[in-house]
Structures are given as C-alpha cells and as structure tokens.
Design a protein around this motif. Structure first.
Motif, PDB file in Angstrom:
ATOM      1  N   SER A   1       0.857  -1.182   0.000  1.00 41.32           N
ATOM      2  CA  SER A   1       0.000   0.000   0.000  1.00 41.32           C
ATOM      3  C   SER A   1       0.889   1.227   0.000  1.00 41.32           C
ATOM      4  O   SER A   1       1.913   1.272   0.690  1.00 41.32           O
ATOM      5  CB  SER A   1      -0.915   0.008   1.233  1.00 41.32           C
ATOM      6  N   LEU A   2       0.501   2.239  -0.783  1.00 37.27           N
ATOM      7  CA  LEU A   2       1.285   3.464  -0.856  1.00 37.27           C
ATOM      8  C   LEU A   2       0.938   4.391   0.303  1.00 37.27           C
ATOM      9  O   LEU A   2      -0.236   4.588   0.631  1.00 37.27           O
ATOM     10  CB  LEU A   2       1.016   4.187  -2.181  1.00 37.27           C
ATOM     11  N   ASN A   3       1.968   4.970   0.893  1.00 40.10           N
ATOM     12  CA  ASN A   3       1.799   5.998   1.912  1.00 40.10           C
ATOM     13  C   ASN A   3       2.718   7.151   1.533  1.00 40.10           C
ATOM     14  O   ASN A   3       3.853   7.227   1.962  1.00 40.10           O
ATOM     15  CB  ASN A   3       2.135   5.455   3.301  1.00 40.10           C
ATOM     16  N   GLY A   4       2.194   8.058   0.693  1.00 42.31           N
ATOM     17  CA  GLY A   4       3.052   9.073   0.094  1.00 42.31           C
ATOM     18  C   GLY A   4       3.961   8.411  -0.919  1.00 42.31           C
ATOM     19  O   GLY A   4       3.502   7.742  -1.846  1.00 42.31           O
ATOM     20  N   VAL A   5       5.280   8.571  -0.744  1.00 44.27           N
ATOM     21  CA  VAL A   5       6.239   7.871  -1.606  1.00 44.27           C
ATOM     22  C   VAL A   5       6.852   6.682  -0.882  1.00 44.27           C
ATOM     23  O   VAL A   5       7.798   6.067  -1.380  1.00 44.27           O
ATOM     24  CB  VAL A   5       7.345   8.834  -2.093  1.00 44.27           C
ATOM     25  N   ASP A   6       6.318   6.363   0.273  1.00 41.78           N
ATOM     26  CA  ASP A   6       6.731   5.172   1.011  1.00 41.78           C
ATOM     27  C   ASP A   6       5.690   4.069   0.824  1.00 41.78           C
ATOM     28  O   ASP A   6       4.594   4.311   0.300  1.00 41.78           O
ATOM     29  CB  ASP A   6       6.892   5.484   2.499  1.00 41.78           C
ATOM     30  N   THR A   7       6.019   2.860   1.242  1.00 39.64           N
ATOM     31  CA  THR A   7       5.097   1.736   1.076  1.00 39.64           C
ATOM     32  C   THR A   7       4.939   0.977   2.387  1.00 39.64           C
ATOM     33  O   THR A   7       5.833   0.989   3.245  1.00 39.64           O
ATOM     34  CB  THR A   7       5.610   0.757  -0.005  1.00 39.64           C
ATOM     35  N   LEU A   8       3.808   0.323   2.504  1.00 40.93           N
ATOM     36  CA  LEU A   8       3.517  -0.531   3.651  1.00 40.93           C
ATOM     37  C   LEU A   8       3.126  -1.907   3.136  1.00 40.93           C
ATOM     38  O   LEU A   8       2.371  -2.016   2.157  1.00 40.93           O
ATOM     39  CB  LEU A   8       2.371   0.054   4.481  1.00 40.93           C
ATOM     40  N   PRO A   9       3.625  -2.986   3.736  1.00 37.05           N
ATOM     41  CA  PRO A   9       3.266  -4.333   3.262  1.00 37.05           C
ATOM     42  C   PRO A   9       1.795  -4.640   3.527  1.00 37.05           C
ATOM     43  O   PRO A   9       1.253  -4.291   4.582  1.00 37.05           O
ATOM     44  CB  PRO A   9       4.188  -5.251   4.074  1.00 37.05           C
ATOM     45  N   VAL A  10       1.162  -5.287   2.571  1.00 37.13           N
ATOM     46  CA  VAL A  10      -0.246  -5.673   2.662  1.00 37.13           C
ATOM     47  C   VAL A  10      -0.374  -7.134   2.252  1.00 37.13           C
ATOM     48  O   VAL A  10       0.260  -7.573   1.280  1.00 37.13           O
ATOM     49  CB  VAL A  10      -1.135  -4.789   1.756  1.00 37.13           C
ATOM     50  N   GLU A  11      -1.172  -7.881   2.991  1.00 37.46           N
ATOM     51  CA  GLU A  11      -1.465  -9.266   2.637  1.00 37.46           C
ATOM     52  C   GLU A  11      -2.870  -9.349   2.049  1.00 37.46           C
ATOM     53  O   GLU A  11      -3.829  -8.844   2.644  1.00 37.46           O
ATOM     54  CB  GLU A  11      -1.364 -10.172   3.868  1.00 37.46           C
ATOM     55  N   VAL A  12      -2.968  -9.949   0.864  1.00 37.89           N
ATOM     56  CA  VAL A  12      -4.254 -10.147   0.204  1.00 37.89           C
ATOM     57  C   VAL A  12      -4.736 -11.565   0.519  1.00 37.89           C
ATOM     58  O   VAL A  12      -4.182 -12.546   0.016  1.00 37.89           O
ATOM     59  CB  VAL A  12      -4.144  -9.948  -1.322  1.00 37.89           C
TER      60      VAL A  12
END
Length: 505
Positions: free
Chosen positions: A9-20
């Motif tokens: 998932s995008l948080n600005g220009v940073d990312t966060l891991p997401v499990e689908v």
C-alpha cells in the motif's frame, strides 16, 4: 479454500506491506472486500469477476471474502486487482498456490482480462528488499517505470491468461530489460544570453543556483523578472541518479510521469496565482503531491507573488524550513518531500513603478496594503532580495551579455566544492547548513565579524536572517574561491538583504 498473496500500500512515496487474503466457502453467493478499502478497491470485485469470466474460467457461485491486512490501513487504487484474481483462481484450484507468496503481482484488470498500468509502481519497486520475491509481475504498460529499478527479476504481462499460463509452467513471460540513467543531460532551451542587461540580477541568480538559496525579484512590469526566473534551471547542477529517482517516484504517485520514464531535468513549476493552499501543499480526498512536492530538487517559481492568496503563501513557511510537507487526514497522515529552490517575483506596488514617483500613481496607503500581503516571516525566508530595474537603451543595444554557459561554469565549480565539503554529511548545499554547524564552516575575518555585528545591532533583523547571511556569504566566498569570508563578501550578502528595508520598512 484459503489463499494468501503479498502486496503493498502506498503511503506518500513510502510503502507498507499488505497481505491479500481470499477465502472461498460454502454459503449464499457473495463477494465482500474488507480491510478499509476505498471506492476503487471496492469496485475491483466487478473488474475481477468479469476478467475471470472473459478469460475462460467459470466464476464460483459461492461466498467470497477478500481481506486486505492490516485492516486499519486505508487501501487505495487498483493495484490489488491482479493479486485478488490470482488468489481467487488459486482457491478454485485453477493455478498452483505454493508459489504465489514468492511472487509480487501488481496490475489493474480490464473487463476482458487485459492488464492496465497502475500509479505508484516505482516507489513500490524502490522499497523492495533484495531477495524478497522470486519475481515481480507488472503490466507491460508500466515497463518504463519497471525498467528503472530491478531489485528482483521483473516480468511483463498484458493479459490475465498470460500470468496464469506462466504460473502453470506452460509458457514464460517476457522479462523487463533494465535501463539506466544515461550520461547525456537534456539541454535547457532557454538561455540567459536572451536577456539584455540585468547583470546584477544574473549574478544574484547564479549565487542562488550555486548554494540553493531562495530569492525574490522585485521590479517594474516588463523588466524581465519572469524571463530571468525561467532561465534559472539552465545553470543548475545536473541531477544525480538518486535525486532523479526521488523526483520520478513523486511524479509516479501523482500520475504525471512522462512517457520517457525517469525524469532527467530539474523540475520547474510555475503555478498560477489563483492556486489554492491544497494545490500548493497537496491533499484532497485521496492526498496527492502538490506543487511544492512536484518541484522537489527543482525550482518553484511564483510569478506575481503578491497576487497569490495570502493563505496560500503562508503554507510555504514550514516546507521551506523542513523540506517536506505532512498532510494529515482523519484516518491517515502522509509526508511528501519538498526540497525546492523558491524563486518569486513581484511588482513593488499595484501599478508596478514604485519608488519611481514620476511613473507611480499609487498612494502610500495602497502601496502599504499591497505589500502587506507578503508577511515578514515569509520574506525572512528569502536569502536574496534582487531588484530588477527596467533596462536602459544602452543596455538593450549591447551585443554581448552573460550567457547560461558562462554562469553554469562558475556554478558547477562551486557545486563540486560543496560536494567535497559535505561528503560525509546529511546535507549537500550551503543553504542547508544547520545553525549549530555554521561556526564550523563560516570563518569570518575580524573586519567582517565587526561589520556583521554592527549590522545586526542596528537593524531589526531576526536570528534566521543572521544565519542566512552567513550561509550566503559562504556561497559568495566559494565563488571567489577563498577559504575565509572577508568584509567585501559579507557586504555583498548584506546588500542582498536591503530591499526589504526599502520596500517593506
């Protein structure tokens, strides 16, 4: 049946891991997506359903639950379409599930199963850990972005069926060839040689480019303020690869990425004076970068500064100091980088000709009301106050004038000097030297120190102005190739702070 894939998932220009996570169970037919999805994510169930059907598979008439974990982070965009479809096909037994967690899938699905490009691919690829995934599969329309950073092998696909065939081991996908930033830099089409006269302003802008100092140009209409500002990028040092990637990530998130991939030239942003505060800082229901972030590592030029809404100007205070902007919403907080060179131009009064009493038709009250639009704290953040008078006939007739090539030669020498000086530091420009480190870098002669002390005691200047004068003096000394700041260099820096006394006193 249960199946799980990895995404981001995008948080600005940073990312966060997401499990689908996908669960296929008995019960009344239904398709639910949970995990704080936005409208684009919620609508993905219709795209996924049609894409699976039109790819030759029977959509299951069972209860389908999609969970995007962690559930307390807002999920935005269409990049989850492909992993949701593949996890669902894995639950149906159409594809092997043992390798799905080792591959990163990114892509939006069309109703016929085609893959479409997604925004923000470059930040995701930049933030991947080495050896985190065996492959990364992206839409072929995202090839320009994907070719810039390859921390794992990247494969291109144009249809859902191609991905399914690859996972079954029947056919390989086309690899994405890597590209690098070439050594040739695009040439700026504008040149300072086009402008007759204004040699003092050209020197001021050369100092601004050499030390990354903010500047304001004040002068009557038609004196060339806008032309001068637009030619500033032609003398700025070239982007490093790291800087180019930083800018490209922002433009990727903002969906303003050019077709040629990586951004090679420093941005020059010149928004109209009707822009709102949100247009400058960024924001909206789904926060996007504003003009100050789009000008990162480049130039933000505000022409006719005093025509801007004052509330829009005041939002620049914090980004000018911190080089970033934080957008806070009820459910999230996003930070975008905003390290830009701030250049502004303005007329000194409504008619534009003050202090020329022969031409100026404004009353003193009108002039004060006009200048009051620019607050003292914002003016205090401008390192150079440059007066741009109307050129004389003699200057207009001159055949030789200072060109961008001549200015760039001096700027690049000072840039290399700063690179060596700050090679082990977190800052790179003279304008970025922290206040507690100024004494380490700014060595004044005794006469220069007396001049600075006398000036500070007899003016109402702030401590910020005191620090900015020291930084600007260091840049002037760099252009003169001297190790100490003498009185003449300090006097020139003080001269660039006098216009606020003349017009704003």
């Amino acid at each position: 049946m249960f199946c799980k894939l990895n995404s981001f998932s995008l948080n600005g220009v940073d990312t966060l891991p997401v499990e689908v996570e996908v669960d296929l169970s008995d019960g009344l037919p239904g398709f639910d997506i949970v995990g704080l999805p936005d409208s684009a994510v919620k609508e993905s169930k219709e795209r996924v359903k049609s894409a699976i059907k039109n790819s030759g598979f029977k959509f299951p008439a069972r209860k389908i639950t999609i969970n995007l974990a962690p559930a307390d982070i807002k999920k935005e965009g269409s990049l989850y379409d492909l992993p949701i479809a593949l996890a669902l096909l894995g639950c149906m037994g159409e594809i092997p599930t043992n390798i799905l967690t080792s591959i990163l899938f990114i892509g939006e699905l069309a109703l016929d199963g085609s893959l479409r490009s997604v925004k923000g691919l470059l930040p995701i690829l930049c933030n991947l850990s080495p050896q985190q995934f065996t492959y990364c599969i992206v839409p072929v329309t995202n090839q320009e972005e994907a070719s810039l950073i390859q921390k794992c092998p990247i494969l291109l696909a144009s249809h859902l069926n191609q991905v399914i065939t690859f996972l079954k081991g029947d056919k390989n996908l086309e690899p994405c060839p890597p590209t690098t930033c070439s050594s040739s830099i695009p040439k700026e089409p504008l040149d300072f040689a086009d402008i007759k006269g204004q040699e003092n302003v050209k020197r001021g802008l050369m100092l601004a480019a050499g030390g990354y100092h903010n500047a304001i140009l004040i002068g009557p209409p038609g004196s060339g303020k806008t032309m001068l500002a637009k030619r500033l990028p032609s003398i700025l040092p070239p982007l490093t690869l790291e800087e180019a990637l930083d800018i490209t990530k922002i433009y990727s998130v903002a969906q303003k990425l050019p077709h040629h991939g990586i951004i090679r030239m420093r941005p020059f942003r010149a928004p109209h004076h009707t822009i709102s505060p949100i247009g400058l800082t960024g924001g909206g229901a789904h926060p996007k970068p504003g003009e100050i972030s789009l000008a990162h590592h480049g130039v933000l030029f505000l022409d006719e500064l005093l025509e801007f809404n004052r509330s829009a100007l005041e939002v620049l205070r914090q980004p000018l100091e911190e080089h970033q902007v934080t957008i806070s919403r009820a459910q999230t907080s996003i930070t975008y980088p905003a390290h830009f060179l701030f250049i502004a131009s303005t007329n000194p009064c409504p008619c534009g000709y003050y202090p020329d009493t022969k031409k100026c038709s404004c009353s003193l009250t009108e002039i004060k009301h006009y200048l009051r639009k620019l607050s003292g704290p914002l003016l205090d953040r401008m390192d150079l106050h440059l007066e741009a008078p109307s050129p004389t006939l003699e200057e207009m007739k001159k055949t030789s004038t200072t060109s961008s090539t001549m200015l760039y030669t001096h700027v690049i020498k000072v840039f290399e000097l700063q690179k060596e000086r700050f090679k082990n530091q977190s800052f790179h420009w003279n304008s970025q030297i922290p206040s507690n480190r100024l004494n380490d870098y700014c060595q004044l002669t005794a006469e220069a120190q007396r001049l600075l002390n006398n000036w500070f005691q007899h003016t109402a200047s702030s401590l910020r102005a005191y620090d900015k004068i020291l930084r600007l003096s260091l840049t002037i000394a760099d252009f003169d190739n001297t190790s100490h700041i003498d009185s003449s260099q300090l006097a020139e820096a003080l001269h660039y702070r006098l216009l606020d006394r003349q017009f704003w006193a």
